[in-house]
Write an enzyme that holds these catalytic residues in place. Structure first.
Site, PDB file in Angstrom:
ATOM      1  N   HIS A   1      -5.178   1.068   9.052  1.00 45.60           N
ATOM      2  CA  HIS A   1      -6.390   1.848   9.344  1.00 45.60           C
ATOM      3  C   HIS A   1      -6.647   1.928  10.851  1.00 45.60           C
ATOM      4  O   HIS A   1      -7.779   2.084  11.293  1.00 45.60           O
ATOM      5  CB  HIS A   1      -7.612   1.286   8.610  1.00 45.60           C
ATOM      6  CG  HIS A   1      -7.537   1.494   7.125  1.00 45.60           C
ATOM      7  ND1 HIS A   1      -7.940   2.665   6.516  1.00 45.60           N
ATOM      8  CD2 HIS A   1      -7.060   0.700   6.130  1.00 45.60           C
ATOM      9  CE1 HIS A   1      -7.723   2.564   5.207  1.00 45.60           C
ATOM     10  NE2 HIS A   1      -7.188   1.381   4.946  1.00 45.60           N
TER      11      HIS A   1
ATOM     12  N   GLY B   1       1.364   5.456  -6.273  1.00 46.47           N
ATOM     13  CA  GLY B   1       0.133   4.664  -6.227  1.00 46.47           C
ATOM     14  C   GLY B   1       0.339   3.249  -5.714  1.00 46.47           C
ATOM     15  O   GLY B   1      -0.543   2.408  -5.813  1.00 46.47           O
ATOM     16  N   ALA B   2       1.511   2.972  -5.151  1.00 54.24           N
ATOM     17  CA  ALA B   2       1.800   1.607  -4.707  1.00 54.24           C
ATOM     18  C   ALA B   2       1.521   1.424  -3.213  1.00 54.24           C
ATOM     19  O   ALA B   2       1.729   0.355  -2.663  1.00 54.24           O
ATOM     20  CB  ALA B   2       3.248   1.252  -5.014  1.00 54.24           C
ATOM     21  N   GLY B   3       1.054   2.486  -2.556  1.00 55.79           N
ATOM     22  CA  GLY B   3       0.787   2.387  -1.119  1.00 55.79           C
ATOM     23  C   GLY B   3       2.043   2.503  -0.286  1.00 55.79           C
ATOM     24  O   GLY B   3       2.087   2.067   0.864  1.00 55.79           O
TER      25      GLY B   3
ATOM     26  N   SER C   1       3.512   5.498   0.243  1.00 55.30           N
ATOM     27  CA  SER C   1       3.529   6.860   0.791  1.00 55.30           C
ATOM     28  C   SER C   1       4.530   7.793   0.125  1.00 55.30           C
ATOM     29  O   SER C   1       5.321   8.463   0.785  1.00 55.30           O
ATOM     30  CB  SER C   1       3.819   6.833   2.295  1.00 55.30           C
ATOM     31  OG  SER C   1       2.826   6.129   2.928  1.00 55.30           O
ATOM     32  N   SER C   2       4.453   7.847  -1.172  1.00 59.65           N
ATOM     33  CA  SER C   2       5.290   8.815  -1.883  1.00 59.65           C
ATOM     34  C   SER C   2       4.908  10.235  -1.452  1.00 59.65           C
ATOM     35  O   SER C   2       5.774  11.108  -1.354  1.00 59.65           O
ATOM     36  CB  SER C   2       5.140   8.654  -3.386  1.00 59.65           C
ATOM     37  OG  SER C   2       3.787   8.688  -3.740  1.00 59.65           O
ATOM     38  N   SER C   3       3.642  10.463  -1.182  1.00 62.99           N
ATOM     39  CA  SER C   3       3.245  11.831  -0.809  1.00 62.99           C
ATOM     40  C   SER C   3       3.783  12.201   0.575  1.00 62.99           C
ATOM     41  O   SER C   3       4.253  13.324   0.774  1.00 62.99           O
ATOM     42  CB  SER C   3       1.725  12.010  -0.885  1.00 62.99           C
ATOM     43  OG  SER C   3       1.070  11.126  -0.029  1.00 62.99           O
TER      44      SER C   3
ATOM     45  N   GLU D   1      -2.282  16.969   3.957  1.00 64.37           N
ATOM     46  CA  GLU D   1      -3.222  16.028   3.332  1.00 64.37           C
ATOM     47  C   GLU D   1      -4.667  16.435   3.623  1.00 64.37           C
ATOM     48  O   GLU D   1      -5.515  16.427   2.735  1.00 64.37           O
ATOM     49  CB  GLU D   1      -2.996  14.601   3.864  1.00 64.37           C
ATOM     50  CG  GLU D   1      -1.632  14.020   3.561  1.00 64.37           C
ATOM     51  CD  GLU D   1      -1.514  13.454   2.149  1.00 64.37           C
ATOM     52  OE1 GLU D   1      -2.526  13.342   1.442  1.00 64.37           O
ATOM     53  OE2 GLU D   1      -0.367  13.136   1.758  1.00 64.37           O
TER      54      GLU D   1
ATOM     55  N   ASP E   1       2.008   7.598   8.076  1.00 69.39           N
ATOM     56  CA  ASP E   1       2.950   7.700   6.951  1.00 69.39           C
ATOM     57  C   ASP E   1       3.988   8.788   7.213  1.00 69.39           C
ATOM     58  O   ASP E   1       5.187   8.588   7.012  1.00 69.39           O
ATOM     59  CB  ASP E   1       2.202   8.020   5.654  1.00 69.39           C
ATOM     60  CG  ASP E   1       1.134   6.996   5.344  1.00 69.39           C
ATOM     61  OD1 ASP E   1       1.124   5.934   6.001  1.00 69.39           O
ATOM     62  OD2 ASP E   1       0.307   7.259   4.457  1.00 69.39           O
TER      63      ASP E   1
HETATM   64  C1  GLA Z   1      -2.892   5.597   4.351  1.00 71.43           C
HETATM   65  C2  GLA Z   1      -2.967   6.742   5.335  1.00 71.43           C
HETATM   66  C3  GLA Z   1      -2.465   6.333   6.716  1.00 71.43           C
HETATM   67  C4  GLA Z   1      -3.129   5.050   7.186  1.00 71.43           C
HETATM   68  C5  GLA Z   1      -3.085   3.983   6.089  1.00 71.43           C
HETATM   69  C6  GLA Z   1      -3.862   2.746   6.455  1.00 71.43           C
HETATM   70  O1  GLA Z   1      -1.560   5.246   4.099  1.00 71.43           O
HETATM   71  O2  GLA Z   1      -2.218   7.852   4.880  1.00 71.43           O
HETATM   72  O3  GLA Z   1      -2.684   7.373   7.631  1.00 71.43           O
HETATM   73  O4  GLA Z   1      -4.434   5.273   7.614  1.00 71.43           O
HETATM   74  O5  GLA Z   1      -3.584   4.469   4.855  1.00 71.43           O
HETATM   75  O6  GLA Z   1      -3.290   2.117   7.541  1.00 71.43           O
END
Ligand code: GLA
Length: 380
Positions: free
Chosen positions: A32, A118-120, A122-124, A156, A168
Site C-alpha cells: 500500500h 483471489g490469492a493476492g 495479481s492474476s488480473s 483497473e 502489480d
Molecule cells: C493491490 C494493488 C497494488 C498495491 C497492493 C498493496 O495489489 O493492485 O497496486 O496497492 O494492492 O500493496
C-alpha cells in the site's frame, strides 16, 4: 497449458497465432505504498497467463477463457463494454491503448492461467500485462514497458473500479528471473536486486479466503491517505504524497484529520522506510532483519491499516511462534496469502504445522505455493 490453449484456438479460430505470456507477482515488502508515491519491492513469479492471439481482419475481439470455459466477443468502441467482469480487463486494455494513440486491430485469442484467483498474486495484472504487451507488439505501437504497465493500471481504474497503484502491472511487465525489483513509485526509478536467499525459502500460504467488498475497502484506504497528505501539505507545500512526509509532520495534523486517516498514514510512513531498510539488509545478506521488517509490516497492516483478517493473523502468529524468520500478509489484503521467509531446516515442520492447525481452526485447508522468481511479459 500451451497444448490446451493451442488446440482450443485451432478448433475455434482455425490456423494458430502467436503466444504471449505475463506473470503474477509477489512483493517482499512495501505494501500500500505504491499509490502513496513510496517504494515497493516485487518480483514476477512462475505462475501467469498464457495467450495465443491472432488478428482476425475485423473490428471485433473474440475471446475464449479456458479456465472459465467461456466465449465472449466485443467490438472496440467505448460503448461495447462487456457485462461480465473478466472480459473487461481485456476490453480496458484495448481502450486504454487506443486512448494513448495506439492502433488496435480486431483479434482472436484463447488464454489460460495458473495464478490462483483471489490469492493476492495479481492474476488480473497478469491478464492485463499479457494483452497490453501482445497488442503493442502485434500492432507495432512502440509503447514502452512503463506505458504498458500504465495501460493495465488505467484499466483497473476506468473499467474495473479499483484505484490501484502501479506495482502489480509493473512487476508483471518488468519481472526478471531470480531478481526482485525496487521501484520508487514517485520517480519510477527502479533497480533489480538478485534474490536467492541461501539457506532460506520463500513460501506463500494461501488462506483461500477472499473477503467481499475488498475493492471498495481498498479505495477507501487510498482516500484516507490522500486526505492525510492534503492536510500535511498545508504546512509543508512540498508534499505531494504521504511518502514525502516525515513522521513528525503527521503528528502536527493529529486532530485535524480523523483518527482513522491518521493511523492509515502512520502505517504508510513506516512502511516506506521499511522497504529501504530491507534493501540495505539484503545487500548485507542479513535475512534476520528482512524477516523482522516483514513482521512489522504485518503488524501495521493488521492493526493500523486494518486490511488483515483472522486467517492471515493466525498464520503470521503461528510463523512467529515457530521462529520463522519473517511472515506477513501480502498484496492488498482482506484474505489471500501470507508470504513467509523460512530457514531451510524449519520449512517442513512449519508447513506441516500450518496445514494442520489452520484446518483445525478454520475448518478448511490452506494452500502452499513455493515461490520461483521469474520473467515478466514476453512473446514466446
Ligand atoms: C493491490 C494493488 C497494488 C498495491 C497492493 C498493496 O495489489 O493492485 O497496486 O496497492 O494492492 O500493496
Amino acid at each position: 497449458m500451451k497444448e490446451k490453449v493451442h488446440s482450443k484456438f485451432v478448433s475455434l479460430f482455425g490456423e494458430g497465432g502467436v503466444f504471449y505470456a505475463a506473470a503474477g507477482r509477489i512483493n517482499l515488502i512495501g505494501e500500500h505504498t505504491d499509490y502513496n508515491g513510496g517504494y515497493v519491492f516485487p518480483g514476477a513469479i512462475d505462475k501467469g497467463i498464457l495467450a495465443e492471439i491472432k488478428e482476425n481482419g475485423t473490428d471485433k475481439v473474440r475471446l475464449f477463457a479456458i479456465d472459465r470455459d467461456e466465449y465472449v466477443e466485443f467490438s472496440l468502441s467505448e460503448e461495447s463494454l462487456p457485462s461480465q467482469h473478466w472480459p473487461r480487463y481485456i476490453f480496458g486494455v484495448c481502450r486504454e491503448t487506443i486512448k494513448r494513440g495506439g492502433k488496435v486491430k480486431g483479434f482472436d485469442a484463447v488464454f489460460a492461467g495458473d495464478v490462483p484467483l483471489g490469492a493476492g498474486l495479481s492474476s488480473s495484472a497478469a491478464l492485463e500485462s499479457c494483452f497490453a504487451y501482445a497488442i503493442n507488439d502485434m500492432n507495432g505501437n512502440g509503447l514502452d514497458l512503463f506505458e504498458l504497465a500504465r495501460i493495465g493500471q488505467s484499466t483497473e481504474h476506468n473499467y474495473c473500479g479499483v484505484k490501484c497503484g502501479i506495482m502489480d502491472q509493473f512487476a508483471s511487465c518488468f519481472g526478471k528471473a531470480g531478481h526482485l525489483i525496487r521501484l520508487n513509485c514517485k520517480t519510477l526509478e527502479y533497480q533489480y536486486f538478485p534474490f536467492n536467499p541461501q539457506g532460506y525459502r520463500v513460501v506463500l500460504l494461501d488462506t483461500c479466503v477472499k473477503h467481499m467488498l475488498a475493492d471498495s475497502a481498498y479505495n477507501k484506504r487510498r482516500e484516507s491517505c490522500e486526505k492525510a497528505a492534503a492536510e500535511i501539505k498545508k504546512n509543508h507545500p512540498e508534499v505531494d504524497f504521504l511518502s514525502d512526509c516525515k513522521r513528525v509532520w503527521l503528528d502536527e495534523v493529529r486532530g485535524k484529520i480523523s483518527e482513522e486517516d491518521f493511523i492509515r498514514a502512520e502505517y504508510v510512513i513506516g512502511e516506506v522506510q521499511r522497504v529501504l531498510d530491507v534493501c540495505d539488509a539484503l545487500e548485507r545478506g542479513d535475512y534476520e532483519t528482512v524477516g523482522e521488517m516483514m513482521y512489522q509490516t504485518h503488524f501495521g497492516l493488521s492493526r493500523l491499516y486494518e486490511v488483515s483478517c483472522p486467517e492471515l493473523d493466525f498464520l503470521a502468529k503461528l510463523a512467529r511462534k515457530m521462529e520463522v524468520t519473517g511472515a506477513r500478509v501480502m498484496g492488498g489484503g482482506f484474505g489471500g496469502c501470507t508470504i513467509n521467509l523460512v530457514k531451510d531446516e524449519l520449512y517442513d515442520g512449519f508447513i506441516a504445522a500450518a496445514k494442520e492447525q489452520f484446518n483445525a481452526q478454520f475448518g478448511h485447508d490452506l494452500k502452499v505455493y513455493d515461490v520461483v522468481i521469474s520473467d515478466g511479459a514476453r512473446k514466446l
